[in-house]
Write an enzyme that holds these catalytic residues in place. Structure first.
Site: not given
Ligand code: PMP
Length: 402
Positions: A72, A156, A192, A212, A250, A338
């Site tokens: 994100t 995803n 993903q 991620s 940090t 999300c």
């Molecule tokens: N992009 C995609 C395609 C994701 O599936 C996700 C997590 N669901 C994210 C971005 C966001 O990643 P994070 O949880 O590390 O912020």
């Protein structure tokens, strides 16, 4: 009955090797990597080893790796860099156009849609019934004012995989910028795709890539942005000089070490996973379809991610089925973690042309490390009874699945 965890696209539980590496880091690496003493130097050295592991996994240079709190933040940093708004208005920028996919992740869509209110021009690229972008629509959307073009490598929710190298090459060649010397910034959200696709950043033809750790069996709350040499970032978080002054704060040493280890393991196991997870996913689909011929498929089994199966169960609400399965110890989801809690049907499935009722009937099964054939067969036996119970309760309007 032991839990069956099939929600690896939401997060993949931490691998045992990653947990040990992190536990050791917590015990042994107490220093701040910016401190000049030996304890600091040990933490710094470990951090740089992890940077090398991430770079090696992605075919990037260590100097191209910027540690962040997750994808994100990585996506937000790119958007912020492409549209650095001093007083919060992009209307005055010479290059104020962006192309994104209509089935992209919320971490790209939301900030871009927010900037639209401040004058950003957006091309929201359509996807077909399979969830794929059209190369010609991508090209047609680009113009000299395009500062950024974002691609989602693998979706995803459905597991649809895009041919990123081809799209990036075409997009780079399509535009001759007039007012600036650089072609549009091509960014790819690879979150993903990481667990199963081969990624070579040096040959991909994109400017930046988000990852991620928690989608790889690494810890949550840590990730990276890979940025090609020559592209300059505008820091989202300012303060100390960490990460070459591009991301203050940090460093999350333990998390970053865990991510490095997860990248190493993923590199070793990727090819084997394609076969193993693909076979388990296909078996699950066969079992589901044999028990209920009315189901529909929202994933592409030949070109999509080998671990993802998104199924529409006619005449039921996917969220109720998810709850009913949870009571039996099966963890799946009705869409992106999300957006869970939202009553709106999935924007991904609606972009693919599914009706709201069809989109609401979807359940995503996503496989990963530790899933066994035994578990898939057990689920195959359980599912028909649970589905008919949920359907019966939704028909008689109780909404209860007992
Ligand atoms: N992009 C995609 C395609 C994701 O599936 C996700 C997590 N669901 C994210 C971005 C966001 O990643 P994070 O949880 O590390 O912020």
């Amino acid at each position: 009955m032991s839990e069956i965890y099939l929600d690896h696209n939401a997060t993949s539980p931490v691998l045992p090797e990653v947990a040990s590496c992190m536990a050791e880091a917590l015990r042994e690496l107490g220093g701040n990597p910016s401190s000049p003493h030996q304890a600091g130097a040990r933490a710094r050295a470990a951090l740089e080893v992890a940077r090398g592991q991430v770079a090696d996994f992605l075919g990037a240079q260590p100097s191209e790796v910027l540690f962040t709190s997750g994808a994100t933040e990585s996506n937000a940093t790119v958007i912020h860099s492409a549209f650095p708004t001093k007083m919060g208005a992009v209307a005055g920028l010479e290059r104020r156009h962006v192309s994104i996919g209509s089935a992209d992740h919320a971490s790209v869509m939301d900030p871009v849609l927010q900037l639209e209110k401040e004058g950003l021009q957006i091309s929201l690229l359509s996807v077909d019934a399979q969830g794929c972008l059209s190369g010609s629509e991508v090209l047609a959307s680009l113009r000299p004012e395009t500062a950024l073009c974002c691609f989602l490598w693998a979706n995803n929710e459905t597991g649809v995989v895009h041919p990123i190298a081809g799209l990036a090459q075409a997009a780079t060649q399509a535009v001759t910028p007039t007012s600036a010397s650089e072609p549009p910034w091509i960014h790819v959200d690879a979150v993903q795709a990481l667990a199963t696709q081969e990624i070579d950043f040096s040959r991909l033809g994109v400017d930046s890539l988000s990852l991620s750790a928690h989608k790889l069996g690494g810890p949550k709350g840590v990730g990276a942005l890979i940025v090609k040499e020559g592209r300059s970032l505008t820091p989202l978080i300012r303060g100390g000089p960490q990460e070459r002054g591009l991301r203050a704060g940090t460093e999350n040493v333990t998390g970053i070490l865990g991510m490095g280890m997860a990248c190493r393991i993923t590199k070793e196991r990727r090819v084997q996973r394609l076969q193993e997870w693909g076979a388990l996913r296909d078996l699950l689909w066969e079992l589901i379809r044999a028990a209920d011929p009315t189901v529909s498929l929202n994933s592409n089994l030949s070109t999509g991610l080998c671990n993802t199966l998104n199924v529409g169960f006619a005449e039921l609400d996917g969220r109720v089925l998810v709850e009913a399965l949870d009571l039996e110890g099966v963890c799946v989801s009705s869409g992106a973690a999300c957006s869970s809690g939202s009553l709106d049907p999935s924007h991904v499935l609606t972009a693919m042309g599914r009706s709201p009722a069809e989109a609401r009937s979807a359940v995503r099964f996503s496989l990963g490390e530790g899933v066994t054939q035994d578990q898939i067969r057990r689920l195959g036996e359980l599912l028909p009874q649970i589905v008919s119970r949920v359907r019966a309760s939704s028909r008689n309007g109780t909404g209860s699945h007992g």
